[in-house]
Design an enzyme around this catalytic site. Structure first.
Site, mmCIF file in Angstrom:
data_model
loop_
_atom_site.group_PDB
_atom_site.id
_atom_site.type_symbol
_atom_site.label_atom_id
_atom_site.label_comp_id
_atom_site.label_asym_id
_atom_site.label_seq_id
_atom_site.Cartn_x
_atom_site.Cartn_y
_atom_site.Cartn_z
ATOM 1 N N ASN A 34 0.828 -1.217 0.000
ATOM 2 C CA ASN A 34 0.000 0.000 0.000
ATOM 3 C C ASN A 34 0.861 1.265 0.000
ATOM 4 O O ASN A 34 0.339 2.371 0.059
ATOM 5 C CB ASN A 34 -0.963 0.019 1.203
ATOM 6 N N THR A 37 4.930 2.818 3.980
ATOM 7 C CA THR A 37 6.350 3.080 4.272
ATOM 8 C C THR A 37 7.263 2.586 3.151
ATOM 9 O O THR A 37 8.446 2.884 3.148
ATOM 10 C CB THR A 37 6.781 2.393 5.592
ATOM 11 N N ILE A 63 -8.179 -10.082 -0.921
ATOM 12 C CA ILE A 63 -7.769 -10.068 -2.331
ATOM 13 C C ILE A 63 -7.697 -11.514 -2.810
ATOM 14 O O ILE A 63 -7.359 -12.408 -2.033
ATOM 15 C CB ILE A 63 -6.413 -9.338 -2.523
ATOM 16 N N THR A 92 -3.675 -4.059 10.403
ATOM 17 C CA THR A 92 -2.783 -4.711 9.431
ATOM 18 C C THR A 92 -2.364 -6.088 9.944
ATOM 19 O O THR A 92 -2.367 -7.068 9.201
ATOM 20 C CB THR A 92 -1.540 -3.825 9.176
ATOM 21 N N LYS A 105 -5.245 -20.433 2.496
ATOM 22 C CA LYS A 105 -6.113 -21.605 2.698
ATOM 23 C C LYS A 105 -6.839 -21.962 1.392
ATOM 24 O O LYS A 105 -6.887 -23.119 0.993
ATOM 25 C CB LYS A 105 -7.133 -21.262 3.794
ATOM 26 N N TYR A 145 1.990 -2.751 17.839
ATOM 27 C CA TYR A 145 2.898 -3.576 17.037
ATOM 28 C C TYR A 145 3.177 -4.908 17.730
ATOM 29 O O TYR A 145 2.978 -5.970 17.139
ATOM 30 C CB TYR A 145 4.192 -2.794 16.821
ATOM 31 N N TYR A 159 -4.829 -21.252 12.147
ATOM 32 C CA TYR A 159 -5.164 -21.698 10.777
ATOM 33 C C TYR A 159 -4.461 -23.023 10.470
ATOM 34 O O TYR A 159 -4.984 -23.863 9.741
ATOM 35 C CB TYR A 159 -4.784 -20.634 9.733
ATOM 36 N N ARG A 186 14.470 4.818 12.735
ATOM 37 C CA ARG A 186 15.182 3.703 13.355
ATOM 38 C C ARG A 186 16.629 4.085 13.596
ATOM 39 O O ARG A 186 17.184 4.979 12.949
ATOM 40 C CB ARG A 186 15.100 2.452 12.471
#
Ligand code: NAD
Ligand code: UDP
Length: 313
Positions: A34, A37, A63, A92, A105, A145, A159, A186
């Site tokens: 997207n 970053t 998607i 996210t 899957k 995060y 899963y 960073r």
């Protein structure tokens, strides 16, 4: 035979190196990003390759794609960027990971989750080993995060248990190299840019906190080995076990750049882990992997990269 591989976050720092390496191994690569970053500059040199495709998409939305493997790297990694929109970071990691697991899957693809040393939080045991459960603040500014990545690991394993999806989990420790964003706050990019500009080098706290830095080509090698290994889901630590205090790290960068920068001290951010070093015994045993690039060699390559970026060449 070449596989069809999806790399989410493929235009980011690590993702761009991963896409390049997978293409060089003759696979077809779909880079999905997207561009929060990530940047087109990171993948510009791949655009002419007929086996490379780019999709602008946010993994928070589902998607449909037909692929053999998914490397799920999409997520801002620097504290500055993941805290910029904390709720989005959680989405996210949770909704995005569910969507990628749903995709895996449906098409029976193997999925590798880019987890992080942050799942260990501010670790109580040192060095960090995969069986440790972590010491994470669930309500702090890093939690979007840290806890996001922890839930992503949970989803990956659920899963696997519930739907028999083929999964891999890697826990990445601090990684550095070319294609890091210069504004992401960073420590590696900050110190190198400050040193190259001869401005003050900002140490947060007294600089005694430690980190262990892995050069990106070593990491990519480990990531691909983990995807291709049989009968081992992980999680596995991937990082360089050479640990140094942040103050020493600043001094090495000043030395390598020949900078006139002075060291200044700023407040330590909330929940900043005091120490971090991976135990990589499991990676050695299961993947026959360990980092090869020494810190000074990797730093020199990274300094050369940022020097070119700052000069606009
Ligand atoms: P990065 O920020 O350079 O790359 C992340 C990429 O994901 C970017 O291109 C960004 O635009 C994209 N992205 C973010 N949110 C997205 C979304 N919702 N949908 C689609 N794309 C999205 O970071 P990086 O250093 O390359 O890290 C890559 C992965 O590795 C991340 O998952 C990160 O958590 C993990 N990791 C990195 C480090 C490190 O030291 N670099 C350490 C531990 C874990
Ligand atoms: N840090 C620092 N100065 C900076 C940026 C970071 O002293 O300009 C410190 C930061 O407080 C942390 C360490 O360097 O202790 C690594 O920070 P980074 O954001 O790179 O990664 P993380 O904290 O997620 O390991």
């Amino acid at each position: 035979m070449g596989k069809k591989i999806l790399v989410t976050g493929g235009a980011g720092f690590i993702g761009s190196h991963l896409c390049k390496e997978l293409l060089s191994q003759n696979h077809e690569v779909i880079c999905l990003d997207n561009f929060f970053t990530g940047s087109k500059d990171n993948i510009l040199n791949l655009m002419d390759n007929k086996k490379f495709e780019v999709i602008r998409h946010d993994i928070i939305q589902p998607i449909l794609l037909e692929v053999d493997e998914v490397y799920n790297l999409a997520c801002p990694a620097s504290p500055l960027h993941y805290q910029f929109n904390a709720i989005k970071t959680v989405k996210t990691n949770v909704l995005g990971t569910i969507n990628m697991l749903g995709l895996a899957k449906r098409v029976k693809a193997r999925i590798l989750q880019a987890s992080t040393s942050e799942v260990y939080g501010d670790p109580l045991e040192h060095p960090q080993q995969e069986h440790q459960w972590g010491h994470v603040n669930p309500i702090g500014i890093r939690s979007c995060y840290d806890e996001g990545k922890r839930v992503a690991e949970t989803l990956i394993m659920d899963y696997h248990r519930q739907h028999n999806v083929s999964v891999r989990i890697i826990r990445i420790f601090n990684t550095y190299g070319p294609n890091m964003a210069q504004n992401d706050g960073r420590v590696v990019s900050n110190f190198i840019i400050q040193a190259l500009k001869n401005v003050d080098i900002t140490i947060y706290g007294n600089g005694s906190q430690t980190r262990s830095f892995c050069y990106v080509s070593d990491l990519v090698d480990g990531i691909i080995k983990m995807m291709n290994t049989d009968d081992f889901n992980g999680p596995v630590n991937l990082g360089n076990p050479v640990e140094s205090p942040i103050i020493d790290f600043a001094k090495i960068i000043i030395e390598l750049t020949g900078s006139k920068s002075k060291i200044v001290y700023k407040p330590l951010p909330q929940d900043d882990p005091k120490q971090r070093r991976p135990d990589i015994s499991l990676a050695k045993e299961k993947l026959n992997w360990e980092p090869k690039i020494e810190l000074r060699i990797g730093l020199q390559k990274t300094i050369d990269y940022f020097d070119r970026v700052l000069r606009g060449i």
